[in-house]
Enzyme design. Structure first.
Site, PDB file in Angstrom:
ATOM      1  N   GLU A 251       0.883  -1.165   0.000  1.00  0.00           N
ATOM      2  CA  GLU A 251       0.000   0.000   0.000  1.00  0.00           C
ATOM      3  C   GLU A 251       0.915   1.207   0.000  1.00  0.00           C
ATOM      4  OE1 GLU A 251      -1.707   3.147   0.742  1.00  0.00           O
ATOM      5  OE2 GLU A 251      -2.032   2.471   2.801  1.00  0.00           O
ATOM      6  N   CYS A 285      -3.064   8.519   3.090  1.00  0.00           N
ATOM      7  CA  CYS A 285      -2.851   8.269   1.660  1.00  0.00           C
ATOM      8  C   CYS A 285      -4.056   8.680   0.813  1.00  0.00           C
ATOM      9  CB  CYS A 285      -2.553   6.787   1.440  1.00  0.00           C
ATOM     10  SG  CYS A 285      -1.043   6.232   2.234  1.00  0.00           S
TER      11      CYS A 285
END
Length: 477
Positions: A251, A285
């Protein structure tokens, strides 16, 4: 509440141990003063830790029920010590009370979800008798753990992201070696304390703090069978190269967009944008960095969003009134400030913002940016939202897809066909209709595409990634 850093911060073979290498100092991110110091692991300790994890995995007799029970008990212990976790994250991550409390609540849910998935992890019956000449044969699959999982976790979610890697790994029957971010190790230490107290067998969970060559040694050790990483795309590439044919879950970086179409309900959309752009000081994010706004409503969005952002209280995260705390370090605050200054020098307009104070960057709203500015083409990872106009939905979708990243996007529209077009054509891991890019529920699959990585978090989905499918056939005649 005072936060204490334990000196014996390594967990090896179920025992808390002092490190033998260079010191790690944890700073209060607002005051920039030390909270405490402990030693990192030596190369010998790291090797011993991996060996212990591998041995514990091979000797484990835990059933799925046992693993689920441990994780349920750990969830209860985390919930009981919520105040300790909140205090730790306020200091080490600079989170506000609200952000830290949300992290704890989500961690509890993640552990409970992992417990549920441990108890129902199963393969499937394969209809082998439907193939020619297979009479008298049965077939089914098992899902079996891989072995040692190395979980490398980030500073911006120092508890729940750890739970999203450790919880499913243990639920699947793997042994876990956890390496948290050096800037925010306290939450991980507290979580490991809860898991050990809940009954994780010795060696099945290890905690290592390391830098440089020691970390490289962990990556190169062939006994590690799976890497679970959240962090920058640059570091992700390094881990992927080291992993070779071993499995990984990545990720990585992102530039998150949210699209406001001309029919968007601004009364509902703009408060969500303000929340998603600035929670955790924009260090998520999926934080809204780019707000794409249909040109016909651009003036209204700027006029109505600016006061919402200006009203956010920025300051000491230990103050209950604070809504936006500092970023992770003075160095990062200086970088973000420089990017804002560069954009302003090139013609951007600052609708909301102000002078940096130490590691505290005030919530900033920019307009008039372009892709030549770093705020327009790089992940800023700070409390900055940029408003960009567009004329057609096709143009907006192309703008999102033009970046090398693809984690998540949001779109606000009441037109079903436009919503479905965005869902089909946006090159991202998640599309959230009438929600922002930062919309996430812990039980859903979460992950990206392109340079935002691959693999999915969410306990059910991670369990499948951290196991492999084994076919079993039985001939009865």
């Amino acid at each position: 509440m005072a936060v204490t850093v334990r000196a014996d911060a390594l967990l090896i073979e179920g025992t808390w141990t002092r490190g033998e290498s260079e010191p790690i100092t944890v700073l209060d991110k607002y005051h920039l003063t030390p909270v405490g110091t402990f030693a990192s692991a030596s190369a010998e300790q790291a090797t011993r830790l991996i060996a212990a994890a591998d041995a514990a995995f091979r000797q484990s007799t835990q059933t799925p029920y046992d693993r689920g029970a441990v994780l349920d008990r750990a969830a209860a212990l985390v919930e009981a010590r919520a105040a300790d976790f909140v205090a730790a994250m306020q200091a080490e991550a600079g989170f506000t009370r609200s952000d830290a409390a949300g992290e704890v609540a989500r961690c509890v849910q993640t552990l409970k979800l992992s417990a549920e998935e441990a108890r129902r992890l199963a393969g499937e019956v394969v209809p082998i008798a439907g193939a020619p000449r297979q009479a008298g044969r049965f077939a089914f699959t098992l899902r079996v753990p891989l072995g040692v999982v190395l979980a490398i976790t980030p500073f911006n979610s120092p508890l729940n992201t750890v739970a999203h890697k450790v919880g499913p790994a243990l639920a699947a029957g793997n042994a876990v070696v956890l390496k948290p971010a050096s800037a925010t190790p306290l939450s991980a230490i507290l979580l490991c304390e809860a898991l050990v107290a809940a009954g994780v067998p010795a060696g099945m969970l290890s905690l290592v703090h390391s830098k440089g060559s020691v970390t490289a040694g962990l990556l190169d050790d062939p006994r590690v069978r799976f890497f679970a990483f959240t962090g920058s795309t640059e570091v992700g590439r390094t881990i992927q190269r080291a992993a070779g044919l071993r499995r990984t879950q990545m990720e990585l970086g992102s530039i998150a967009f949210t699209i406001l179409c001309d029919d968007a309900d601004l009364a509902k959309a703009l408060p969500k944008v303000a929340g998603a752009g600035y929670r955790k000081a924009g260090q998520v994010c999926t934080s809204v960095q780019m707000l794409l706004v249909h040109r016909s409503i651009a003036d209204a969005v700027e006029r109505r969003l600016a006061p919402l952002v200006a009203a956010l209280v920025a300051g000491d995260p230990h103050d209950p009134a604070t809504e936006v705390g500092p970023v992770i370090s003075l160095k990062e605050a200086e970088r973000i400030d420089a990017w804002i200054a560069e954009a302003l020098a090139r013609g951007a307009r600052r609708l909301v913002g102000g002078a940096r104070r130490g590691a505290l960057v005030p919530p900033t709203l920019l307009a008039g940016i372009d892709t030549e500015m770093r705020v327009g083409c790089c992940e800023i990872f700070g409390p900055v939202v940029c408003v960009l106009p567009f004329d057609t939905l096709d143009e907006a979708i192309a703008r999102v897809n033009a970046t090398p990243y693809g984690l998540a996007s949001g779109i606000f529209t009441n037109r079903l066909l436009d919503a479905l077009k965005a869902a089909e054509r946006l090159e991202v891991g998640g599309v959230h209709i009438n929600e922002t890019s930062s919309s996430r529920v812990d039980l859903m699959p979460y992950g990206g595409s392109k340079e935002s990585g691959f693999g999915r978090e969410g306990p059910r989905y991670t369990l499948h990634e951290m196991t492999e499918e084994r076919i079993v056939t039985i001939a009865t005649q």
